[in-house]
Scaffold this motif. Structure first.
Motif, PDB file in Angstrom:
ATOM      1  N   ASP A 116      -8.297   5.748   0.595  1.00  0.00           N
ATOM      2  CA  ASP A 116      -7.077   4.964   0.693  1.00  0.00           C
ATOM      3  C   ASP A 116      -6.344   5.083   2.009  1.00  0.00           C
ATOM      4  O   ASP A 116      -5.134   4.945   2.067  1.00  0.00           O
ATOM      5  CB  ASP A 116      -6.129   5.387  -0.434  1.00  0.00           C
ATOM      6  CG  ASP A 116      -6.066   4.301  -1.476  1.00  0.00           C
ATOM      7  OD1 ASP A 116      -5.613   4.581  -2.581  1.00  0.00           O
ATOM      8  OD2 ASP A 116      -6.479   3.163  -1.151  1.00  0.00           O
ATOM      9  N   ASN A 117      -7.056   5.355   3.071  1.00  0.00           N
ATOM     10  CA  ASN A 117      -6.357   5.394   4.349  1.00  0.00           C
ATOM     11  C   ASN A 117      -6.487   4.034   5.022  1.00  0.00           C
ATOM     12  O   ASN A 117      -7.363   3.249   4.688  1.00  0.00           O
ATOM     13  CB  ASN A 117      -6.951   6.486   5.232  1.00  0.00           C
ATOM     14  CG  ASN A 117      -8.404   6.207   5.501  1.00  0.00           C
ATOM     15  OD1 ASN A 117      -8.747   5.377   6.339  1.00  0.00           O
ATOM     16  ND2 ASN A 117      -9.286   6.887   4.789  1.00  0.00           N
ATOM     17  N   PRO A 118      -5.640   3.759   5.958  1.00  0.00           N
ATOM     18  CA  PRO A 118      -5.594   2.406   6.519  1.00  0.00           C
ATOM     19  C   PRO A 118      -6.891   1.992   7.191  1.00  0.00           C
ATOM     20  O   PRO A 118      -7.195   0.817   7.276  1.00  0.00           O
ATOM     21  CB  PRO A 118      -4.457   2.476   7.535  1.00  0.00           C
ATOM     22  CG  PRO A 118      -3.629   3.603   7.110  1.00  0.00           C
ATOM     23  CD  PRO A 118      -4.519   4.577   6.453  1.00  0.00           C
ATOM     24  N   LEU A 119      -7.621   2.980   7.718  1.00  0.00           N
ATOM     25  CA  LEU A 119      -8.812   2.581   8.443  1.00  0.00           C
ATOM     26  C   LEU A 119     -10.043   2.580   7.561  1.00  0.00           C
ATOM     27  O   LEU A 119     -11.154   2.429   8.031  1.00  0.00           O
ATOM     28  CB  LEU A 119      -9.049   3.533   9.617  1.00  0.00           C
ATOM     29  CG  LEU A 119      -7.971   3.474  10.689  1.00  0.00           C
ATOM     30  CD1 LEU A 119      -8.290   4.441  11.792  1.00  0.00           C
ATOM     31  CD2 LEU A 119      -7.894   2.076  11.242  1.00  0.00           C
ATOM     32  N   SER A 120      -9.813   2.729   6.313  1.00  0.00           N
ATOM     33  CA  SER A 120     -10.968   2.879   5.438  1.00  0.00           C
ATOM     34  C   SER A 120     -11.806   1.622   5.440  1.00  0.00           C
ATOM     35  O   SER A 120     -11.289   0.502   5.401  1.00  0.00           O
ATOM     36  CB  SER A 120     -10.476   3.176   4.023  1.00  0.00           C
ATOM     37  OG  SER A 120     -11.441   2.814   3.097  1.00  0.00           O
ATOM     38  N   GLN A 121     -13.102   1.815   5.461  1.00  0.00           N
ATOM     39  CA  GLN A 121     -13.988   0.661   5.422  1.00  0.00           C
ATOM     40  C   GLN A 121     -14.286   0.227   4.006  1.00  0.00           C
ATOM     41  O   GLN A 121     -14.920  -0.788   3.794  1.00  0.00           O
ATOM     42  CB  GLN A 121     -15.333   1.018   6.088  1.00  0.00           C
ATOM     43  CG  GLN A 121     -15.172   1.513   7.494  1.00  0.00           C
ATOM     44  CD  GLN A 121     -14.655   0.433   8.404  1.00  0.00           C
ATOM     45  OE1 GLN A 121     -13.461   0.119   8.414  1.00  0.00           O
ATOM     46  NE2 GLN A 121     -15.527  -0.150   9.153  1.00  0.00           N
ATOM     47  N   TRP A 139      -5.715  -0.561   0.957  1.00  0.00           N
ATOM     48  CA  TRP A 139      -5.500  -1.019   2.321  1.00  0.00           C
ATOM     49  C   TRP A 139      -6.448  -2.162   2.673  1.00  0.00           C
ATOM     50  O   TRP A 139      -6.089  -3.098   3.385  1.00  0.00           O
ATOM     51  CB  TRP A 139      -5.704   0.132   3.305  1.00  0.00           C
ATOM     52  CG  TRP A 139      -4.520   1.020   3.393  1.00  0.00           C
ATOM     53  CD1 TRP A 139      -4.307   2.174   2.740  1.00  0.00           C
ATOM     54  CD2 TRP A 139      -3.377   0.793   4.191  1.00  0.00           C
ATOM     55  NE1 TRP A 139      -3.098   2.709   3.062  1.00  0.00           N
ATOM     56  CE2 TRP A 139      -2.502   1.881   3.966  1.00  0.00           C
ATOM     57  CE3 TRP A 139      -2.980  -0.206   5.077  1.00  0.00           C
ATOM     58  CZ2 TRP A 139      -1.279   1.996   4.580  1.00  0.00           C
ATOM     59  CZ3 TRP A 139      -1.758  -0.083   5.698  1.00  0.00           C
ATOM     60  CH2 TRP A 139      -0.922   1.009   5.457  1.00  0.00           C
ATOM     61  N   LEU A 150      -7.615  10.239  -0.313  1.00  0.00           N
ATOM     62  CA  LEU A 150      -7.280   9.718   1.001  1.00  0.00           C
ATOM     63  C   LEU A 150      -8.481   9.212   1.763  1.00  0.00           C
ATOM     64  O   LEU A 150      -8.336   8.406   2.672  1.00  0.00           O
ATOM     65  CB  LEU A 150      -6.565  10.797   1.825  1.00  0.00           C
ATOM     66  CG  LEU A 150      -5.061  10.842   1.557  1.00  0.00           C
ATOM     67  CD1 LEU A 150      -4.426  11.969   2.340  1.00  0.00           C
ATOM     68  CD2 LEU A 150      -4.426   9.527   1.940  1.00  0.00           C
ATOM     69  N   THR A 151      -9.634   9.710   1.433  1.00  0.00           N
ATOM     70  CA  THR A 151     -10.782   9.202   2.184  1.00  0.00           C
ATOM     71  C   THR A 151     -11.027   7.730   1.867  1.00  0.00           C
ATOM     72  O   THR A 151     -11.669   7.022   2.613  1.00  0.00           O
ATOM     73  CB  THR A 151     -12.059   9.986   1.848  1.00  0.00           C
ATOM     74  OG1 THR A 151     -12.125  10.128   0.423  1.00  0.00           O
ATOM     75  CG2 THR A 151     -12.049  11.339   2.491  1.00  0.00           C
ATOM     76  N   PRO A 209       0.805  -1.228   0.000  1.00  0.00           N
ATOM     77  CA  PRO A 209       0.000   0.000   0.000  1.00  0.00           C
ATOM     78  C   PRO A 209       0.831   1.268   0.000  1.00  0.00           C
ATOM     79  O   PRO A 209       0.327   2.345  -0.255  1.00  0.00           O
ATOM     80  CB  PRO A 209      -0.828  -0.122   1.279  1.00  0.00           C
ATOM     81  CG  PRO A 209      -0.079  -1.067   2.120  1.00  0.00           C
ATOM     82  CD  PRO A 209       0.635  -1.996   1.221  1.00  0.00           C
ATOM     83  N   PHE A 219      -5.066  -5.146   1.268  1.00  0.00           N
ATOM     84  CA  PHE A 219      -3.875  -5.495   2.026  1.00  0.00           C
ATOM     85  C   PHE A 219      -4.236  -6.250   3.288  1.00  0.00           C
ATOM     86  O   PHE A 219      -3.621  -7.271   3.623  1.00  0.00           O
ATOM     87  CB  PHE A 219      -3.112  -4.211   2.377  1.00  0.00           C
ATOM     88  CG  PHE A 219      -1.983  -4.436   3.315  1.00  0.00           C
ATOM     89  CD1 PHE A 219      -2.123  -4.139   4.653  1.00  0.00           C
ATOM     90  CD2 PHE A 219      -0.796  -4.979   2.869  1.00  0.00           C
ATOM     91  CE1 PHE A 219      -1.081  -4.359   5.529  1.00  0.00           C
ATOM     92  CE2 PHE A 219       0.247  -5.201   3.733  1.00  0.00           C
ATOM     93  CZ  PHE A 219       0.101  -4.893   5.070  1.00  0.00           C
ATOM     94  N   PHE A 220      -5.243  -5.761   3.973  1.00  0.00           N
ATOM     95  CA  PHE A 220      -5.605  -6.443   5.209  1.00  0.00           C
ATOM     96  C   PHE A 220      -6.185  -7.822   4.936  1.00  0.00           C
ATOM     97  O   PHE A 220      -5.945  -8.774   5.693  1.00  0.00           O
ATOM     98  CB  PHE A 220      -6.598  -5.603   6.011  1.00  0.00           C
ATOM     99  CG  PHE A 220      -5.944  -4.501   6.769  1.00  0.00           C
ATOM    100  CD1 PHE A 220      -6.275  -3.192   6.538  1.00  0.00           C
ATOM    101  CD2 PHE A 220      -4.979  -4.790   7.715  1.00  0.00           C
ATOM    102  CE1 PHE A 220      -5.671  -2.176   7.241  1.00  0.00           C
ATOM    103  CE2 PHE A 220      -4.369  -3.772   8.420  1.00  0.00           C
ATOM    104  CZ  PHE A 220      -4.709  -2.468   8.178  1.00  0.00           C
TER     105      PHE A 220
END
Lengths: 190, 753
Positions: B84-89, B95, B81-82, B69, B98-99
């Motif tokens: 592609d941020n790590p906490l994005s649902q 991301w 960014l809304t 990522p 990735f998870f």
């Protein structure tokens, strides 16, 4: 590839009822490896809630915290970075960069995380970074009139840290990103 | 096992016709799995090109699916960014993917950390584990319909190992023949080929301890360190091949080096993919199907493929060794309990790695396309066992059955399902692998034959019952091809058959007793014996190797003797055993008599009657073969019992030993009659039989006859108390005892002659 959540100044239940629902929906367990909290939770229930998001929780004492056992300052090492944690009401003037830099040198850390001002800030200063995650609930502050709920997620990867800032502005979550690279003496920003 | 030994074994087992790659198992397997062109005329260049293509495909896949990522997506300067941020649902975000990959990797790691701990120095090394993890991750991402199942890592590991062995062989060749591997850039060698020598006999160098020495091209054994430069053409073909395959300047350059260290991962991926989704036709073995839980839409039975394949195993076993099959069925051992593991990992957990490679050599060398006859595909026609319709599938099935047969004696000795499963799932380490493979191959040909004769296969529910040419086929197959329906049915059918035969005998005995006629044209005991003997005789002639010729002659003797006995039988009116000399010769006499009996008998139990009607109305021929099956099944089982018991009875029968082989043919005869003996009868009989040897001929007969009738009486009483289905254990014991008694009696009778 370590995700570290930094937040604080929730002031639950005195000044706010709970985290904003949009923030809560984002904070799911399993993704985050560490949580660092600047203090002023204030009650044990919030402590437990944070523990469910990630078992590795680091907390320092804020002036309104009901648990008196939290330390005043804390340092920890994640990856290549040394992090320092303090609530910030001990450092006067509140929110002053130079004074916080003194604390950073004192603790000898690369990243210093403090709170108390309920205002998000991130400074690069003398080879280090000073971050203020603001208030995660948007609680009232006596020194700051316009408070938006905000918190910070740090992605530490080797010698590079990416700081994602999540702010709730007018009911929408806005995300911003800042890159920091650590070098031996100085650091460069993109 | 050292690499050099491994290479040696690779040489020993080269089943295919293509002898070019004898030492290179990895290349052989790639050819067999269909990745490399398999025609013997394909050149090295073609091989290289195909290899390069497959590697490119894998590299592209990797680039696509493995996500970092941190790397910005191409063409997007400021990612949103809304999202592609790590906490994005958002599930689309990098991301998020990735998870998800991270979760999958965690599952993989659980299995990989436990992979082959006994060869941990290779398999647990971080490089190898990393490769395995990536390969499995990419494969599962590419095939989300199956995902990752436990066991896939065990399929992949030997493939990677084999490739590694090849590469290491290459390095050995390199170290010995360095002058052949010069960098021929622009046809100019970078260094002069010096006359410093290299040992010519590479094999000698590779394996110091090997026993068999292979000859070099000149036909002499190499001695120590001959100092002689060799040109390329003078090398043996294998080394030549190795050189050509690894030439960095051949076709496709570095990407085309068939034995390459850098591209182990790519090659292993393509091998794994070919193994999992191997076959182009419906009938071939695709191991991925064994991991699927639901039945494919075009399946006949509606069973998941692995269940279907397991029942194919049992079917094959029932054809080859009915007693073992029935024993396992009685214990309630469903085939998929052990076959699931065997099939899903292709016996990976049953053999140590070195043996496994040999087994896989054999399996892969078998062709994987469906055997299509006369333009009609077996699978399309609606036959049940998909696995049997390709040579590779048949070999896998044959291998499994031969493994079961290898454990035959220990399995027959088990008393419950748990211990049998324990035996089956802990296959012994020191196995004579060649024998097992030989047996597997013969079973493979049997399976393919069955497949060819479609009318014998159990069919799906679409088509009605089987063919008319049953008897012909069963004889030609040389086995007891039982005319059964789908396999689950056959279990119950056999049970029913057994019960039915008991009922039959029961009714016969009763009828005999009730009528008390002597010379009626009816089934007598000896008559029955003769009939069955005639059948077993013909049966014996058909079986290949199941009954040695000597037994056939003994059966002849017995039938002759019984014939004599009949004629000499006393005219005592109170002998209860009919010794009528009328013999109905036709094999179908059984059924006819049954039919005739029905009318005559008075107090017969209701239950056998409807059953009998079915029989006589139905196929009489089928009946006979069923009976034959009972005999064949029980025969083997009770042979051993008989052996034991006749050993015990040495005091009574002086000629125990020579009579023993004769005792055996009597057993199948004895079984159908099945009288029952209580202990006191046993004793009574003993003293009677003791007195037999001293009394006259007729008296002896009379006495034995009397005792036999008592057995029959006892059985009747027991059966009246409890129905055959839920016969208690003690009853069963008494039944067996009665069996033994009858056998002894038969022995006695013969000894009188």
């Amino acid at each position: 590839m370590v995700l570290v959540l930094a937040l604080g100044d929730l002031h639950v239940p005195h000044r706010a009822a709970d985290l904003p629902p949009k923030f809560k929906s984002m904070l799911v367990p399993g993704k985050i490896q560490h949580i660092i909290c600047t203090g002023n939770l204030c009650i044990k229930e919030i402590h437990d809630y944070l523990k469910t998001i990630c078992p590795d929780l680091h907390i320092v004492r804020g002036e309104f915290d009901e648990d008196a056992r939290y330390p005043e300052t804390k340092t920890l090492t994640i990856g290549q970075f040394k992090l320092g944690l303090c609530h910030g009401h001990q450092v006067i003037p509140w929110g002053d960069l130079d004074s916080l830099a003194m604390l950073q040198r004192q603790l000898d850390v690369d990243i210093l995380v403090t709170g108390h001002t309920h205002q998000f800030t991130a400074y690069k200063h003398e080879g280090g970074v000073v971050i203020n995650p603001g208030s995660a609930t948007g609680a009232y502050s006596s020194i700051n009139q316009d408070v938006n709920p905000s918190f910070v997620l740090m992605d530490i990867d080797g010698l590079r840290v990416v700081v994602y800032v999540y702010e709730l502005i007018d009911g929408e979550v806005k995300v911003d990103k800042i890159d920091f690279k650590k070098t031996s003496t100085s650091n460069s920003a993109p | 096992m050292t690499i050099s030994e491994e290479i040696q074994r690779a040489t020993c087992a080269s089943p295919s016709g293509d002898h070019r790659f004898e030492k290179l198992r990895g290349v052989r397997w790639r050819i067999n799995l269909g990745i490399l062109p398999s025609s013997p005329s394909s050149t090295i260049d073609e091989l290289r090109r195909v290899t390069a293509d497959s590697r490119r495909r894998y590299a592209a896949l990797r680039r696509r699916l493995l996500i970092d990522p941190h790397l910005p997506k191409k063409g997007i300067n400021s990612p949103d960014l809304t999202i592609d941020n790590p906490l994005s649902q958002n599930p689309e975000s990098t991301w998020g993917r990735f998870f998800r990959n991270a979760e999958l990797e965690k599952t993989l790691d659980q299995d990989l950390s436990r992979l082959y701990p006994e060869h941990g120095s290779y398999f647990q090394s971080s490089g190898c584990q990393g490769m395995l993890r990536r390969i499995l991750l990419l494969w599962c991402l590419k095939h989300p319909e199956i995902g990752y199942r436990q066991g896939m890592h065990e399929l992949l590991a030997p493939l990677l190992y084999v490739l590694q062995v090849d590469v290491q062989y290459l390095t050995e060749v390199r170290s010995n023949y360095e002058d052949q591997f010069t960098d021929l850039f622009d046809e100019l060698a970078f260094q002069e080929r010096d006359s410093a020598a290299y040992d010519f006999d590479i094999k000698k160098v590779l394996d110091d301890s090997m026993e068999e020495e292979e000859e070099d091209e000149n036909g002499t054994h190499a001695t120590k360190k001959k100092k002689k430069p060799k040109r390329f053409d003078e090398l043996d073909t294998e080394t030549q091949t190795a050189v050509l395959l690894s030439d960095a300047y051949g076709a496709e350059g570095e990407l085309g080096i068939v034995l390459s260290d850098k591209f182990l991962e790519h090659d292993a991926y393509s091998m794994f993919d070919a193994l999992m989704y191997g076959g182009s036709s419906l009938g071939s073995v695709s191991v991925a199907n064994f991991f699927v839980y639901s039945a494919p839409s075009d399946s006949v039975t509606g069973l998941p493929p692995v269940i279907e394949a397991s029942s194919a195993l049992y079917y094959l076993l029932s054809l080859v060794d009915a007693s073992l099959h029935s024993h396992l069925v009685e214990l309630g051992v469903e085939p998929q309990y052990f076959a699931l593991r065997w099939l899903r990992v292709l016996f990976g957990r049953e053999f140590p790695l070195s043996n496994l490679l040999t087994v896989w050599d054999e399996i892969f060398s078998a062709d994987n396309t469906e055997v299509v006859e006369r333009g009609v595909s077996a699978v399309e026609d609606g036959f049940e066992f998909r696995i049997l319709s390709s040579p590779r599938g048949a070999l896998v099935a044959g291998m499994a059955v031969s493994m079961i047969l290898y454990l035959r004696s220990s399995l027959l000795a088990t008393e419950n399902a748990t211990s049998s499963l324990k035996r089956l799932l802990n296959f012994p380490e020191d196995v004579d692998l060649c024998k097992v493979i030989e047996k597997a191959k013969s079973l493979q040909s049997l399976a393919l034959e069955i497949n060819a004769r479609r009318d014998l296969l159990p069919k799906g529910s679409r088509k009605p019952m089987r063919g008319h040419s049953l008897s012909v086929d069963s004889i030609s197959l040389g086995g007891s091809a039982s005319p059964v329906g789908s396999v689950p049915e056959s279990y119950w059918e056999e049970k029913w058959r057994v019960l039915n035969s008991k009922e039959e005998e029961e009714e016969e005995a009763r009828r005999r007793k009730a009528s008390r006629r002597q010379n009626t044209v009816k089934k007598s005991w000896s008559e029955r014996v003769k009939l069955r003997l005639s059948r077993t005789e013909s049966d014996a002639s058909d079986r290949s190797g199941n009954k040695p010729p000597i037994r056939r002659s003994l059966l002849d003797d017995l039938s002759k003797q019984l014939g004599d006995k009949d004629s000499v039988s006393p005219t005592n009116t109170d002998t209860d055993i009919e010794r009528s000399s009328t013999v109905s010769g036709s094999p179908s006499g059984d059924c006819e008599d049954n039919g005739s009996d029905k009318g005559k008998s008075e107090d017969h139990v209701e239950l056998p009657l409807p059953v009998r009607e079915n029989e006589s109305e139905g196929k009489s021929v089928v009946n006979i073969f069923r009976d034959r099956n009972i005999l064949s099944g029980k025969f083997q089982r009770f042979w051993r019992l008989g052996r034991n018991l006749s050993g015990e009875e040495t005091s009574e029968t002086k000629e125990a030993k020579p009579i023993e082989p004769e005792a055996k043919p009597i057993e199948p005869v004895a079984k159908p009659v099945e009288p029952e003996a209580k202990p006191m009868d046993h004793e009574e009989e003993e003293e009677r039989t003791n007195s037999d040897s001293t009394e006259g001929h007729g008296n002896a007969l009379k006495n034995t006859g009397r005792s036999m009738l008592e057995h029959i009486k006892v059985i009747e009483s027991v059966l009246e108390q409890s129905s055959p289905e839920n016969m208690a254990d003690n009853h069963r014991l008494t039944v067996e005892e009665a069996l033994r008694e009858l056998r002894r009696l038969g022995t006695m009778l013969l000894s009188e002659m």
